[in-house]
Design an enzyme around this catalytic site. Structure first.
Site, PDB file in Angstrom:
ATOM      1  N   TYR A 107      26.068 -12.317 -39.879  1.00 17.34           N
ATOM      2  CA  TYR A 107      27.334 -12.038 -39.194  1.00 17.34           C
ATOM      3  C   TYR A 107      28.312 -13.194 -39.406  1.00 17.34           C
ATOM      4  CZ  TYR A 107      30.523 -11.013 -35.300  1.00 17.34           C
ATOM      5  OH  TYR A 107      31.631 -10.748 -34.528  1.00 17.34           O
ATOM      6  N   HIS A 146      25.992 -10.945 -22.843  1.00 20.70           N
ATOM      7  CA  HIS A 146      26.150 -12.387 -22.804  1.00 20.70           C
ATOM      8  C   HIS A 146      25.925 -12.902 -21.381  1.00 20.70           C
ATOM      9  CE1 HIS A 146      28.641 -11.682 -26.621  1.00 20.70           C
ATOM     10  NE2 HIS A 146      27.565 -12.339 -26.976  1.00 20.70           N
ATOM     11  N   ASP A 192      16.603 -22.595 -23.431  1.00 24.62           N
ATOM     12  CA  ASP A 192      17.953 -22.919 -22.956  1.00 24.62           C
ATOM     13  C   ASP A 192      19.025 -22.526 -23.960  1.00 24.62           C
ATOM     14  OD1 ASP A 192      18.009 -23.921 -20.381  1.00 24.62           O
ATOM     15  OD2 ASP A 192      17.510 -25.960 -20.979  1.00 24.62           O
ATOM     16  N   SER A 228      34.570 -15.580 -34.948  1.00 26.30           N
ATOM     17  CA  SER A 228      33.525 -15.668 -33.930  1.00 26.30           C
ATOM     18  C   SER A 228      33.016 -17.105 -33.891  1.00 26.30           C
ATOM     19  CB  SER A 228      32.378 -14.715 -34.262  1.00 26.30           C
ATOM     20  OG  SER A 228      31.237 -15.016 -33.508  1.00 26.30           O
ATOM     21  N   SER A 229      32.558 -17.538 -32.721  1.00 24.35           N
ATOM     22  CA  SER A 229      32.150 -18.944 -32.571  1.00 24.35           C
ATOM     23  C   SER A 229      30.986 -19.320 -33.474  1.00 24.35           C
ATOM     24  CB  SER A 229      31.782 -19.238 -31.114  1.00 24.35           C
ATOM     25  OG  SER A 229      30.699 -18.437 -30.695  1.00 24.35           O
ATOM     26  N   CYS A 230      30.242 -18.316 -33.971  1.00 27.08           N
ATOM     27  CA  CYS A 230      29.095 -18.613 -34.831  1.00 27.08           C
ATOM     28  C   CYS A 230      29.519 -19.067 -36.221  1.00 27.08           C
ATOM     29  CB  CYS A 230      28.173 -17.411 -34.933  1.00 27.08           C
ATOM     30  SG  CYS A 230      28.936 -15.959 -35.683  1.00 27.08           S
ATOM     31  N   LYS A 262      32.091 -13.250 -41.165  1.00 29.12           N
ATOM     32  CA  LYS A 262      33.292 -13.693 -40.453  1.00 29.12           C
ATOM     33  C   LYS A 262      33.989 -14.844 -41.184  1.00 29.12           C
ATOM     34  CE  LYS A 262      33.913 -11.049 -36.895  1.00 29.12           C
ATOM     35  NZ  LYS A 262      35.183 -10.361 -36.695  1.00 29.12           N
TER      36      LYS A 262
END
Length: 314
Positions: A137, A180, A270, A108-110, A141
């Site tokens: 999380y 998302h 943002d 995952s991008s996190c 991962k």
């Protein structure tokens, strides 16, 4: 990979897993094994061992995960690290014990540090602090990626990992409480169009930059890696292209056919200014995306319109 090889896709009903099943079938693979959560609880080690002993899959795609939005990650961090760690440990160890020919694990991008240089290369992993809102999380991962690497290093197992960027497409989540940005935009503009509303309010300034990949392209890349890659390091999957949220909203507005105005609520956050993947490694292996962002959004909107409205909003 033999076309009749037994391939187990864990998490086959989600956005990612369902796309991988479609891609495998499109490529001619005919023996795909699936189990729902009620049929096989991947956090139950004994059940996972029993499944592998009975089915003896040749290949495994580990796309199953316990996922949620920022609020869920902040509220239940112990659940996110525990459940995901258990799923990964059980499946990866069983794949080793039952001599699976190849396993693909999806990250995952996190996993990347909060302040990783942009665009993010695979080497950025473990070079700085993580985003605290989904740290549980992310750590799970990262452990999955490292497990694959170390099983390869110690035992020679052909276990590989990939790291997809922001995905969208069929079976996306359109619930505005935890969806998302792209499916949320589709839902908001479609709701406003049906209500003949004069405006749609969107959070922030629209300035942040994001990268998006159509989920069937991601799945095609996964199959390509299964067939062509056996390296120790994980591989980023993305387009290497970014777009501002403001420009993205204008494209979605046009495709949906909403005629009103967009109102940006700059009092709302943002988020991260920029989040872009370096995909040069994937390009060098020989894969590149096929679906343009505009075509992908159009296909997702067509899919959305074809679904039962109440089911989508759950």
């Amino acid at each position: 990979m033999e076309k009749n090889a037994k391939i187990y896709v864990a998490g086959h009903r989600g956005l990612v897993g369902s796309a991988i099943v479609r891609s495998l079938e499109k490529a001619g693979y005919t023996n795909i094994v699936k189990r729902t959560h009620s049929e096989l609880d991947l956090t139950n080690q004994a059940a996972v061992v029993e499944f592998f002993e009975k089915e003896r899959p040749d290949y495994v795609v580990l796309a199953a995960a316990h996922v949620g939005g920022i609020n869920a990650n902040q509220t239940y961090p112990a659940d996110f690290i525990y459940i995901n760690s258990m799923i990964q440990c059980n499946v990866i160890k069983a794949a080793h014990d039952f001599k699976v020919k190849k396993l693909l694990f999806l990250g995952s991008s996190c996993i990347y540090p909060k302040m990783a240089p942009q665009p993010m290369t695979e080497d950025a992993l473990l070079t700085g602090p993580l985003e605290t809102t989904n740290e549980g999380y992310a750590i799970a991962k990262i452990a999955g990626l490292e497990m694959c690497k170390f099983f390869k290093r110690q035992y020679g197992d052909d276990f590989i990992s990939c790291m997809p960027t922001n995905l969208y497409g069929p079976n996306d989540n359109f619930n505005l409480q935890n969806s998302h940005v792209l499916p949320a935009l589709i839902r908001k503009f479609d709701d406003a169009k049906k209500a003949d509303a004069p405006t749609v309010e969107l959070w922030g300034t629209g300035k942040p930059l994001r990268e998006f990949l159509y989920v069937d392209d991601m799945a095609d890349a996964c199959v390509y890696l299964l067939e062509n890659y056996s390296g120790e390091q994980h591989v980023n999957i993305g387009t290497g292209k970014e777009i501002s949220i403001k420009d993205l909203a204008e494209i979605v507005k046009e495709i949906v056919g909403f005629k009103g105005e967009i109102v940006w609520n700059s009092d709302m956050p943002d988020g991260t200014p920029r989040k872009l993947m370096d995909v040069s490694k994937l390009h060098n292996i020989g894969w590149k995306e096929k679906v343009s962002l505009r075509d992908g959004i159009r296909m997702e909107y067509e899919w959305y319109l074809a679904q039962d409205e109440e089911e989508l909003k759950k």
